[in-house]
Write a protein that holds these residues in place. Structure first.
Motif, mmCIF file in Angstrom:
data_model
loop_
_atom_site.group_PDB
_atom_site.id
_atom_site.type_symbol
_atom_site.label_atom_id
_atom_site.label_comp_id
_atom_site.label_asym_id
_atom_site.label_seq_id
_atom_site.Cartn_x
_atom_site.Cartn_y
_atom_site.Cartn_z
ATOM 1 N N GLY A 104 41.140 45.698 51.374
ATOM 2 C CA GLY A 104 40.720 44.533 52.163
ATOM 3 C C GLY A 104 39.254 44.605 52.542
ATOM 4 N N ALA A 105 38.804 45.794 52.960
ATOM 5 C CA ALA A 105 37.406 45.981 53.341
ATOM 6 C C ALA A 105 36.498 45.835 52.125
ATOM 7 C CB ALA A 105 37.212 47.350 53.983
ATOM 8 N N LEU A 106 36.929 46.382 51.001
ATOM 9 C CA LEU A 106 36.139 46.303 49.776
ATOM 10 C C LEU A 106 36.025 44.864 49.286
ATOM 11 C CD1 LEU A 106 34.647 48.196 47.817
ATOM 12 C CD2 LEU A 106 36.745 48.311 46.455
ATOM 13 N N THR A 107 37.103 44.105 49.462
ATOM 14 C CA THR A 107 37.088 42.702 49.041
ATOM 15 C C THR A 107 36.097 41.886 49.861
ATOM 16 O OG1 THR A 107 39.414 42.839 48.356
ATOM 17 C CG2 THR A 107 38.512 40.639 48.702
ATOM 18 N N SER A 108 35.978 42.220 51.154
ATOM 19 C CA SER A 108 35.017 41.498 51.993
ATOM 20 C C SER A 108 33.578 41.766 51.572
ATOM 21 C CB SER A 108 35.209 41.890 53.464
ATOM 22 O OG SER A 108 34.909 43.269 53.652
ATOM 23 N N VAL A 109 33.341 42.969 50.996
ATOM 24 C CA VAL A 109 32.004 43.319 50.518
ATOM 25 C C VAL A 109 31.772 42.798 49.102
ATOM 26 C CG1 VAL A 109 30.438 45.239 49.992
ATOM 27 C CG2 VAL A 109 31.971 45.382 51.962
ATOM 28 N N MET A 110 32.855 42.830 48.302
ATOM 29 C CA MET A 110 32.773 42.362 46.912
ATOM 30 C C MET A 110 33.770 41.226 46.720
ATOM 31 S SD MET A 110 32.673 46.123 45.096
ATOM 32 C CE MET A 110 32.525 45.414 43.447
ATOM 33 N N ALA A 131 34.284 39.120 44.582
ATOM 34 C CA ALA A 131 34.805 38.932 43.227
ATOM 35 C C ALA A 131 36.177 39.571 43.053
ATOM 36 C CB ALA A 131 33.821 39.519 42.208
ATOM 37 N N LEU A 132 36.461 40.601 43.861
ATOM 38 C CA LEU A 132 37.761 41.274 43.768
ATOM 39 C C LEU A 132 38.908 40.338 44.135
ATOM 40 C CD1 LEU A 132 36.951 44.787 45.311
ATOM 41 C CD2 LEU A 132 37.276 44.206 42.905
ATOM 42 N N SER A 133 38.631 39.345 44.987
ATOM 43 C CA SER A 133 39.683 38.418 45.407
ATOM 44 C C SER A 133 40.137 37.509 44.270
ATOM 45 C CB SER A 133 39.205 37.564 46.584
ATOM 46 O OG SER A 133 38.080 36.789 46.203
ATOM 47 N N TYR A 186 48.868 39.840 40.074
ATOM 48 C CA TYR A 186 49.731 40.893 39.542
ATOM 49 C C TYR A 186 49.090 42.269 39.664
ATOM 50 C CZ TYR A 186 51.800 36.673 37.706
ATOM 51 O OH TYR A 186 52.343 35.422 37.607
ATOM 52 N N VAL A 187 47.753 42.308 39.741
ATOM 53 C CA VAL A 187 47.066 43.582 39.977
ATOM 54 C C VAL A 187 47.438 44.122 41.351
ATOM 55 C CG1 VAL A 187 44.822 44.703 40.247
ATOM 56 C CG2 VAL A 187 45.141 42.961 38.465
ATOM 57 N N SER A 188 47.453 43.234 42.349
ATOM 58 C CA SER A 188 47.834 43.621 43.712
ATOM 59 C C SER A 188 49.298 44.066 43.771
ATOM 60 C CB SER A 188 47.600 42.444 44.666
ATOM 61 O OG SER A 188 48.083 42.741 45.962
ATOM 62 N N LEU A 189 50.157 43.344 43.076
ATOM 63 C CA LEU A 189 51.581 43.684 43.067
ATOM 64 C C LEU A 189 51.814 45.035 42.395
ATOM 65 C CD1 LEU A 189 53.051 40.196 42.101
ATOM 66 C CD2 LEU A 189 53.149 41.298 44.341
ATOM 67 N N PHE A 190 51.121 45.256 41.281
ATOM 68 C CA PHE A 190 51.250 46.532 40.570
ATOM 69 C C PHE A 190 50.745 47.679 41.444
ATOM 70 C CE2 PHE A 190 49.561 49.867 37.795
ATOM 71 C CZ PHE A 190 50.682 50.155 37.033
ATOM 72 N N LEU A 191 49.624 47.450 42.133
ATOM 73 C CA LEU A 191 49.057 48.479 42.996
ATOM 74 C C LEU A 191 50.009 48.832 44.132
ATOM 75 C CD1 LEU A 191 46.720 50.282 43.927
ATOM 76 C CD2 LEU A 191 45.775 48.299 45.146
ATOM 77 N N SER A 192 50.601 47.807 44.766
ATOM 78 C CA SER A 192 51.499 48.060 45.897
ATOM 79 C C SER A 192 52.716 48.876 45.486
ATOM 80 C CB SER A 192 51.941 46.731 46.534
ATOM 81 O OG SER A 192 52.733 45.985 45.634
ATOM 82 N N GLN A 193 53.249 48.606 44.297
ATOM 83 C CA GLN A 193 54.398 49.376 43.819
ATOM 84 C C GLN A 193 53.986 50.782 43.396
ATOM 85 O OE1 GLN A 193 57.737 48.388 43.917
ATOM 86 N NE2 GLN A 193 56.804 46.768 45.154
ATOM 87 N N SER A 194 52.763 50.904 42.859
ATOM 88 C CA SER A 194 52.261 52.219 42.456
ATOM 89 C C SER A 194 52.085 53.127 43.667
ATOM 90 C CB SER A 194 50.922 52.073 41.729
ATOM 91 O OG SER A 194 51.072 51.331 40.536
#
Length: 322
Positions: free
Chosen positions: A26-32, A34-36, A41-49
């Motif tokens: 979340g903090a990185l997204t506020s700085v970058m 473009a991540l948003s 599916y990247v977020s979903l994959f990350l959460s399960q990982s």
């Protein structure tokens, strides 16, 4: 050190890693920014990982074969069909618990609806139904419940379900996830295989995916503007945004669903008995609460993990209301 103490430390590690990475992203997204724009599916994959990887590392570190945490036996077609029907009979109870929690917080429901909106139904099924059914069942009905059940069955069922609710990290989903976790643990014992809880978990998640996919078409057919439909879900809890008359109607709706839920839950229990008997485990199920060593399950790392999870939930609810 006992196995229960070890998996309690695992739960603490998963909670800390999950929250830490979530806040970091979340903090990185506020700085970058473009991540948003990355696919959801990247977020979903990350959460399960973040759930699977610590469990996998734990198994490797303790030199435990994953197979030992996954009770397996052949599951027949009739059992699969009955599990799906039984799960849908439990659905009204989940609806009632979800509706009650939405009076105070809608963050879980709002986030899920936002994630699934306009997404590819096949990819949504894979990342929101198949993957959680495998990963979350591996941790909560596999590693945690399979370890706790060696001590005492009922505390093992309740504790693993409670931790399952905590891991959703929001009050909205915690309540019904706890009830769902109890049901899934009972399914594992009735069938002797974790595949039954995976099937039930997939059934519920896929139903949510299907509803989200079909809702826009339903709104279009009924002439409801999409913006008006989206306004139905507001942060801060539904009670805070309702007039007294609307709140009364909502509560009456919950009461009607509660009556339905009583009937369907009783029917689900009858079907559960049938599932147990088909799998030759009814006698075992009736006596399973007498088994176990009675070893203490609650330890300091577990309490700390629970407190951190609830602190995060509390922060989420606070932010909804400010």
């Amino acid at each position: 050190m006992s196995e229960s103490k070890n998996v309690n430390r695992l739960f603490l590690a998963v909670v800390v890693i999950y929250i830490g990475v979530s806040l970091g992203v979340g903090a990185l997204t506020s700085v970058m920014p473009a991540l948003s724009s990355l696919p959801v599916y990247v977020s979903l994959f990350l959460s399960q990982s973040l759930i699977f990887v610590p469990c996998f590392v734990y198994c490797r570190w303790k030199k435990i074969k994953i197979r030992e945490f996954i009770p397996y036996r052949k599951i027949n077609i009739s059992t699969i069909v009955l599990v799906i029907i039984c799960t849908y009979l439990m659905y009204p109870l989940i609806v009632v618990l979800n509706a009650i929690s939405m009076l105070f917080s809608t963050s879980g429901t709002a986030n899920v609806m936002e994630l699934m909106q306009g997404q590819n139904v096949i990819l949504s099924t894979l990342f929101m139904a198949v993957m959680p059914a495998c990963v979350e069942e591996f941790m909560f009905r596999g590693v945690l419940f399979h370890t706790y059940r060696k001590n005492k069955m009922l505390p093992a069922i309740l504790l693993s379900a409670f931790l399952f609710g905590c891991m959703h990290m929001n009050l909205n989903q915690f309540i019904y996830a706890f009830a769902l976790g109890v049901y899934l643990a009972f399914l594992v014992e009735a069938t002797g295989t974790i595949f039954s809880s995976m099937i039930a978990h997939f059934t519920l998640n896929f139903t949510s995916v299907a509803i989200s996919f079909l809702l826009p078409y339903l709104y279009e057919a009924l002439g409801i503007p999409e913006t008006a439909a989206n306004q139905q879900v507001e942060l801060g809890g539904l009670a805070s945004g309702m007039e007294s008359g609307e709140l009364m109607m909502f509560l009456m709706g919950i009461m009607v669903w509660a009556v339905v839920a009583v009937g369907t839950t009783c029917a689900a229990f009858g079907l559960y008995m049938a599932i147990s008997k088909i799998n030759g485990r009814w006698a075992y199920v009736k006596g399973m609460f007498k088994q176990g060593t009675g070893e203490r399950l609650i330890t300091a790392p577990l309490v700390l993990g629970i407190l951190i999870a609830f602190a995060f939930m509390g922060l989420t609810v606070f932010l909804e209301h400010v």
